[in-house]
Write a protein that holds these residues in place. Structure first.
Motif, PDB file in Angstrom:
ATOM      1  N   ARG A  72      67.913  61.405  66.763  1.00  0.00           N
ATOM      2  CA  ARG A  72      66.326  61.600  67.177  1.00  0.00           C
ATOM      3  C   ARG A  72      65.781  60.819  68.264  1.00  0.00           C
ATOM      4  O   ARG A  72      64.927  61.460  69.071  1.00  0.00           O
ATOM      5  N   GLN A  73      66.119  59.654  68.141  1.00  0.00           N
ATOM      6  CA  GLN A  73      65.533  58.707  69.335  1.00  0.00           C
ATOM      7  C   GLN A  73      66.184  59.105  70.501  1.00  0.00           C
ATOM      8  O   GLN A  73      65.669  59.083  71.741  1.00  0.00           O
ATOM      9  N   ARG A  74      67.348  59.347  70.740  1.00  0.00           N
ATOM     10  CA  ARG A  74      68.047  59.859  71.806  1.00  0.00           C
ATOM     11  C   ARG A  74      67.548  61.159  72.320  1.00  0.00           C
ATOM     12  O   ARG A  74      67.272  61.287  73.673  1.00  0.00           O
ATOM     13  N   GLN A  75      67.224  62.021  71.580  1.00  0.00           N
ATOM     14  CA  GLN A  75      66.627  63.310  72.007  1.00  0.00           C
ATOM     15  C   GLN A  75      64.976  62.954  72.478  1.00  0.00           C
ATOM     16  O   GLN A  75      64.641  63.982  73.563  1.00  0.00           O
ATOM     17  N   ALA A  76      64.429  61.970  71.750  1.00  0.00           N
ATOM     18  CA  ALA A  76      63.163  62.043  72.082  1.00  0.00           C
ATOM     19  C   ALA A  76      63.017  61.120  73.337  1.00  0.00           C
ATOM     20  O   ALA A  76      62.117  61.297  74.311  1.00  0.00           O
ATOM     21  N   LEU A  77      64.039  60.372  73.796  1.00  0.00           N
ATOM     22  CA  LEU A  77      64.334  59.573  75.209  1.00  0.00           C
ATOM     23  C   LEU A  77      64.475  60.772  76.101  1.00  0.00           C
ATOM     24  O   LEU A  77      63.950  60.387  77.383  1.00  0.00           O
ATOM     25  N   ALA A  78      64.858  61.672  75.777  1.00  0.00           N
ATOM     26  CA  ALA A  78      65.058  62.928  76.772  1.00  0.00           C
ATOM     27  C   ALA A  78      64.058  63.798  76.960  1.00  0.00           C
ATOM     28  O   ALA A  78      63.670  64.468  78.035  1.00  0.00           O
ATOM     29  N   ASN A  79      63.244  64.185  75.922  1.00  0.00           N
ATOM     30  CA  ASN A  79      62.217  65.224  75.915  1.00  0.00           C
ATOM     31  C   ASN A  79      60.749  64.332  75.824  1.00  0.00           C
ATOM     32  O   ASN A  79      59.754  65.168  75.876  1.00  0.00           O
TER      33      ASN A  79
ATOM     34  N   ASP B  70      59.379  63.018  73.061  1.00  0.00           N
ATOM     35  CA  ASP B  70      58.816  63.329  71.875  1.00  0.00           C
ATOM     36  C   ASP B  70      58.188  61.999  71.408  1.00  0.00           C
ATOM     37  O   ASP B  70      58.790  61.051  70.878  1.00  0.00           O
ATOM     38  N   GLU B  71      56.902  61.891  71.084  1.00  0.00           N
ATOM     39  CA  GLU B  71      56.300  60.633  70.711  1.00  0.00           C
ATOM     40  C   GLU B  71      56.720  60.224  69.286  1.00  0.00           C
ATOM     41  O   GLU B  71      56.599  59.059  69.083  1.00  0.00           O
ATOM     42  N   ARG B  72      56.908  60.888  68.262  1.00  0.00           N
ATOM     43  CA  ARG B  72      57.364  60.798  67.089  1.00  0.00           C
ATOM     44  C   ARG B  72      58.659  59.760  66.894  1.00  0.00           C
ATOM     45  O   ARG B  72      58.545  58.951  65.760  1.00  0.00           O
ATOM     46  N   TYR B  73      59.714  59.880  67.791  1.00  0.00           N
ATOM     47  CA  TYR B  73      60.826  59.347  67.506  1.00  0.00           C
ATOM     48  C   TYR B  73      61.218  58.186  68.533  1.00  0.00           C
ATOM     49  O   TYR B  73      62.388  57.855  68.670  1.00  0.00           O
ATOM     50  N   LEU B  74      60.341  58.191  69.174  1.00  0.00           N
ATOM     51  CA  LEU B  74      60.483  57.121  70.578  1.00  0.00           C
ATOM     52  C   LEU B  74      60.572  55.463  69.934  1.00  0.00           C
ATOM     53  O   LEU B  74      59.969  55.453  68.732  1.00  0.00           O
ATOM     54  N   PRO B  75      61.366  54.619  70.415  1.00  0.00           N
ATOM     55  CA  PRO B  75      61.443  53.247  70.157  1.00  0.00           C
ATOM     56  C   PRO B  75      59.814  52.555  70.310  1.00  0.00           C
ATOM     57  O   PRO B  75      58.952  53.258  71.175  1.00  0.00           O
ATOM     58  N   ALA B  76      59.537  51.686  69.437  1.00  0.00           N
ATOM     59  CA  ALA B  76      58.156  50.976  69.477  1.00  0.00           C
ATOM     60  C   ALA B  76      57.709  50.777  70.799  1.00  0.00           C
ATOM     61  O   ALA B  76      56.543  50.851  70.974  1.00  0.00           O
ATOM     62  N   ARG B  77      58.589  50.227  71.760  1.00  0.00           N
ATOM     63  CA  ARG B  77      57.961  49.813  73.031  1.00  0.00           C
ATOM     64  C   ARG B  77      57.512  50.886  73.577  1.00  0.00           C
ATOM     65  O   ARG B  77      56.965  50.759  74.759  1.00  0.00           O
TER      66      ARG B  77
ATOM     67  N   VAL C  24      48.891  54.757  75.918  1.00  0.00           N
ATOM     68  CA  VAL C  24      48.918  53.503  76.877  1.00  0.00           C
ATOM     69  C   VAL C  24      50.329  53.683  77.613  1.00  0.00           C
ATOM     70  O   VAL C  24      50.201  53.429  78.886  1.00  0.00           O
ATOM     71  N   ARG C  25      51.411  53.370  77.000  1.00  0.00           N
ATOM     72  CA  ARG C  25      52.624  53.374  77.507  1.00  0.00           C
ATOM     73  C   ARG C  25      53.176  54.583  78.078  1.00  0.00           C
ATOM     74  O   ARG C  25      53.745  54.572  79.198  1.00  0.00           O
ATOM     75  N   ARG C  26      52.800  55.801  77.631  1.00  0.00           N
ATOM     76  CA  ARG C  26      52.868  56.865  78.267  1.00  0.00           C
ATOM     77  C   ARG C  26      52.169  56.964  79.676  1.00  0.00           C
ATOM     78  O   ARG C  26      52.919  57.545  80.573  1.00  0.00           O
ATOM     79  N   PHE C  27      50.920  56.681  79.490  1.00  0.00           N
ATOM     80  CA  PHE C  27      50.128  56.765  80.904  1.00  0.00           C
ATOM     81  C   PHE C  27      50.959  55.790  82.025  1.00  0.00           C
ATOM     82  O   PHE C  27      51.039  56.030  83.145  1.00  0.00           O
ATOM     83  N   ALA C  28      51.360  54.625  81.434  1.00  0.00           N
ATOM     84  CA  ALA C  28      51.925  53.576  82.451  1.00  0.00           C
ATOM     85  C   ALA C  28      53.134  54.225  83.057  1.00  0.00           C
ATOM     86  O   ALA C  28      53.547  54.476  84.235  1.00  0.00           O
TER      87      ALA C  28
END
Length: 209
Positions: free
Chosen positions: A83-90, A92-99, A104-108
């Motif tokens: 799930r995290q690998r797919q989230a890093l590709a698309n 998806d905020e639900r399964y991204l790593p905490a960092r 705020v991080r998305r805007f950066a």
């Protein structure tokens, strides 16, 4: 007149049994099992079908020993990593790593991905400079050294300018919110080549985040 002798059982019969026998014969027969009115309450709410199925599924999947528990934990970790690998590709905020989580991080990330950063071209330029420095020609070696200095100065200036602009935009977009670490997070992303960045860029170059 000859009297017939009484039987011994009649003589020694207990009076208590004789007194209890008629009472037992006269007692009304009670039905132990009475039919329940289908409309009467059962004393507890009837569970929904989905709840009952989930309860049965949880009971069925509960590990019975340490080996099964370890196997289940490995399976859960594998699913979480997928799930995290797919989230890093698309993105998806639900399964991204905490960092990487949070607006705020998305805007950066979007701010850095929407512009050209000199630092992202550092690796290809470093390869070119390294090749020039290996050529045994004095003029080319001097050019390679000069390019090293120019590239480093440009990266530092671009990073300082990008960090200042990002900090200003964060203050405008998220007033009163904690944005600590977002600028450093964005600058570290700017050092990576665009196609190698994770999470994958969600905006085009020149697009305002």
């Amino acid at each position: 007149m000859r009297v017939k002798p009484l039987p011994l059982g009649f003589v020694f019969r207990s009076r208590a049994k004789e007194e209890k026998a008629p009472a037992a014969d006269k007692a009304p027969v009670s039905i132990s099992k009475q039919s329940r009115d289908p409309q009467a309450p059962k004393g507890r709410p009837t569970p929904k079908r989905s709840e009952a199925q989930s309860q049965r599924r949880s009971v069925a999947t509960t590990p019975t020993n340490r080996k099964d528990a370890a196997k289940r934990q490995r399976e859960e970790r594998r699913v979480a990593m997928d799930r995290q690998r797919q989230a890093l590709a698309n993105g998806d905020e639900r399964y991204l790593p905490a960092r990487d989580k949070g607006p705020v991080r998305r805007f950066a990330r979007d701010f850095i991905d929407s512009r050209f950063n000199i630092a992202e071209f550092f690796l290809p330029m470093a390869v070119v400079i390294l090749v020039l420095s290996m050529v045994r020609v004095g003029y080319l070696q001097q050019v390679a050294l000069l390019l090293w200095l120019v590239v480093i100065v440009l990266i530092v200036l671009d990073s300082v300018l990008s960090g200042f602009r990002l900090k200003k935009r964060l203050a405008e977009r998220f007033p009163g919110q904690v944005t600590k670490g977002a600028v450093a997070y964005g600058l570290m992303r700017s050092l990576q080549m665009r196609r190698l960045r994770l999470p994958k860029p969600q905006v085009k170059r020149g697009e305002r985040p």
